[in-house]
Design a protein around this motif. Structure first.
Motif, mmCIF file in Angstrom:
data_model
loop_
_atom_site.group_PDB
_atom_site.id
_atom_site.type_symbol
_atom_site.label_atom_id
_atom_site.label_comp_id
_atom_site.label_asym_id
_atom_site.label_seq_id
_atom_site.Cartn_x
_atom_site.Cartn_y
_atom_site.Cartn_z
ATOM 1 N N GLU A 33 0.836 -1.211 0.000
ATOM 2 C CA GLU A 33 0.000 0.000 0.000
ATOM 3 C C GLU A 33 0.865 1.252 0.000
ATOM 4 O OE1 GLU A 33 -3.239 0.495 -0.303
ATOM 5 O OE2 GLU A 33 -3.996 -1.539 -0.078
ATOM 6 N N ILE A 34 1.904 1.253 0.802
ATOM 7 C CA ILE A 34 2.805 2.408 0.877
ATOM 8 C C ILE A 34 3.491 2.633 -0.461
ATOM 9 C CG2 ILE A 34 5.006 3.186 1.877
ATOM 10 C CD1 ILE A 34 3.994 1.856 4.543
ATOM 11 N N ARG A 35 3.987 1.567 -1.059
ATOM 12 C CA ARG A 35 4.747 1.683 -2.302
ATOM 13 C C ARG A 35 3.909 2.213 -3.459
ATOM 14 N NH1 ARG A 35 8.599 -3.434 -3.196
ATOM 15 N NH2 ARG A 35 9.206 -2.106 -4.930
ATOM 16 N N LYS A 36 2.595 1.938 -3.478
ATOM 17 C CA LYS A 36 1.776 2.377 -4.613
ATOM 18 C C LYS A 36 1.063 3.708 -4.373
ATOM 19 C CE LYS A 36 -2.265 -0.464 -3.506
ATOM 20 N NZ LYS A 36 -3.004 -1.665 -3.826
ATOM 21 N N ALA A 37 1.159 4.271 -3.173
ATOM 22 C CA ALA A 37 0.442 5.506 -2.858
ATOM 23 C C ALA A 37 1.107 6.729 -3.485
ATOM 24 C CB ALA A 37 0.362 5.694 -1.346
ATOM 25 N N LYS A 38 0.265 7.666 -3.967
ATOM 26 C CA LYS A 38 0.781 8.955 -4.448
ATOM 27 C C LYS A 38 1.326 9.760 -3.273
ATOM 28 C CE LYS A 38 -2.639 10.856 -6.466
ATOM 29 N NZ LYS A 38 -3.635 11.605 -7.222
ATOM 30 N N THR A 39 0.469 9.980 -2.286
ATOM 31 C CA THR A 39 0.910 10.599 -1.043
ATOM 32 C C THR A 39 0.438 9.717 0.107
ATOM 33 O OG1 THR A 39 -1.059 11.958 -0.636
ATOM 34 C CG2 THR A 39 0.687 12.938 -1.987
ATOM 35 N N ILE A 40 1.121 9.853 1.229
ATOM 36 C CA ILE A 40 0.787 9.092 2.423
ATOM 37 C C ILE A 40 0.540 10.088 3.543
ATOM 38 C CG2 ILE A 40 1.572 7.365 4.082
ATOM 39 C CD1 ILE A 40 3.602 6.541 1.759
ATOM 40 N N GLN A 41 -0.649 9.995 4.146
ATOM 41 C CA GLN A 41 -0.952 10.825 5.301
ATOM 42 C C GLN A 41 -1.135 9.917 6.507
ATOM 43 O OE1 GLN A 41 -3.748 14.005 4.786
ATOM 44 N NE2 GLN A 41 -3.223 14.261 2.627
ATOM 45 N N LEU A 42 -0.633 10.362 7.641
ATOM 46 C CA LEU A 42 -0.672 9.551 8.854
ATOM 47 C C LEU A 42 -1.376 10.324 9.960
ATOM 48 C CD1 LEU A 42 2.478 9.277 7.508
ATOM 49 C CD2 LEU A 42 2.286 7.257 8.908
ATOM 50 N N TYR A 43 -2.107 9.566 10.800
ATOM 51 C CA TYR A 43 -2.831 10.229 11.880
ATOM 52 C C TYR A 43 -2.844 9.373 13.142
ATOM 53 C CZ TYR A 43 -6.203 12.607 14.707
ATOM 54 O OH TYR A 43 -6.795 13.272 15.750
ATOM 55 N N ALA A 44 -2.714 10.055 14.261
ATOM 56 C CA ALA A 44 -2.929 9.480 15.590
ATOM 57 C C ALA A 44 -3.027 10.635 16.570
ATOM 58 C CB ALA A 44 -1.804 8.545 15.996
ATOM 59 N N MET A 45 -3.550 10.314 17.738
ATOM 60 C CA MET A 45 -3.686 11.319 18.785
ATOM 61 C C MET A 45 -2.775 10.967 19.962
ATOM 62 S SD MET A 45 -7.824 12.023 18.679
ATOM 63 C CE MET A 45 -8.058 11.059 20.107
ATOM 64 N N GLY A 46 -2.513 11.968 20.791
ATOM 65 C CA GLY A 46 -1.761 11.765 22.022
ATOM 66 C C GLY A 46 -0.397 11.150 21.789
ATOM 67 N N ARG A 47 -0.035 10.213 22.646
ATOM 68 C CA ARG A 47 1.281 9.570 22.565
ATOM 69 C C ARG A 47 1.423 8.694 21.325
ATOM 70 N NH1 ARG A 47 4.069 8.035 27.812
ATOM 71 N NH2 ARG A 47 4.015 5.972 26.869
ATOM 72 N N MET A 48 0.315 8.231 20.762
ATOM 73 C CA MET A 48 0.373 7.450 19.519
ATOM 74 C C MET A 48 0.971 8.299 18.390
ATOM 75 S SD MET A 48 -1.060 4.432 20.071
ATOM 76 C CE MET A 48 -2.062 3.751 21.382
#
Length: 190
Positions: A33-48
């Motif tokens: 999934e990472i290799r074929k993505a145009k852009t990669i957005q990541l999300y988590a809250m707090g310490r994550m």
């Protein structure tokens, strides 16, 4: 009373057990999934979010176009893009997942609970079973709250980084050249 060494041994064992429980097919699917993505957005809250920021940085170092959701430079997300969410158990995360899905992005969850509502929207859910709620489907921990999952996600994404480097033949020198040069390293460290 536990000693420092007691805690070290137990915490390392908890992380080992959590990391070894992750399905290798799911790990490879994440890398695909990472290799074929145009852009990669990541999300988590707090310490994550510590693991999210670390992974976004390493993805950038490897040459992927990566961002942390809500940073001021994060572009809109859409078809061909990938959203990776760490933990994925709150209503805030659910809303972000739904918005990204409506925009046409693919969704990957790194979570102890792929069976929840968040998982219904995911194209891929990688089960990282570190304790968050203390339920029977989680690796139990002596550490407070979701500490084990937080640690395991940081270690997991570092291991995934190494796997991507290996599979894509990404040289460490190329990664170092993409690292910021505004830290002011001096002498032999530069």
């Amino acid at each position: 009373m536990s000693t420092y060494q007691d805690f070290v041994n137990k915490i390392i064992q908890e992380n080992r057990e959590t990391l070894m429980a992750i399905d290798e097919k799911q790990i490879q699917s994440l890398i695909d999934e990472i290799r074929k993505a145009k852009t990669i957005q990541l999300y988590a809250m707090g310490r994550m979010q510590l693991s999210v920021r670390g992974f976004a940085m390493r993805l950038k170092h490897m040459g992927f176009d990566s961002y942390v959701v809500y940073d001021t430079t994060t572009p809109c997300i859409g078809k061909g893009d990938l959203l990776i969410v760490h933990c994925a158990v709150t209503n805030v995360e659910l809303n972000i997942i739904k918005l990204a899905k409506e925009a046409g992005a693919r969704i990957v969850l790194l979570t102890a609970h792929p069976e929840n509502e968040h998982g219904q929207y995911a194209d891929l859910a990688v089960r990282v079973p570190g304790q968050i709620f203390g339920t029977e489907n989680e690796i139990p921990s002596i550490q407070p709250m979701s500490t084990l999952l937080e640690q395991s996600l940081f270690l997991f994404t570092d291991i995934v980084t190494m796997m991507i480097m290996d599979q894509c033949d990404i040289a460490l020198d190329k990664m170092k050249n993409r690292h910021t040069n505004l830290e002011g390293l001096c002498g032999d460290f530069a």
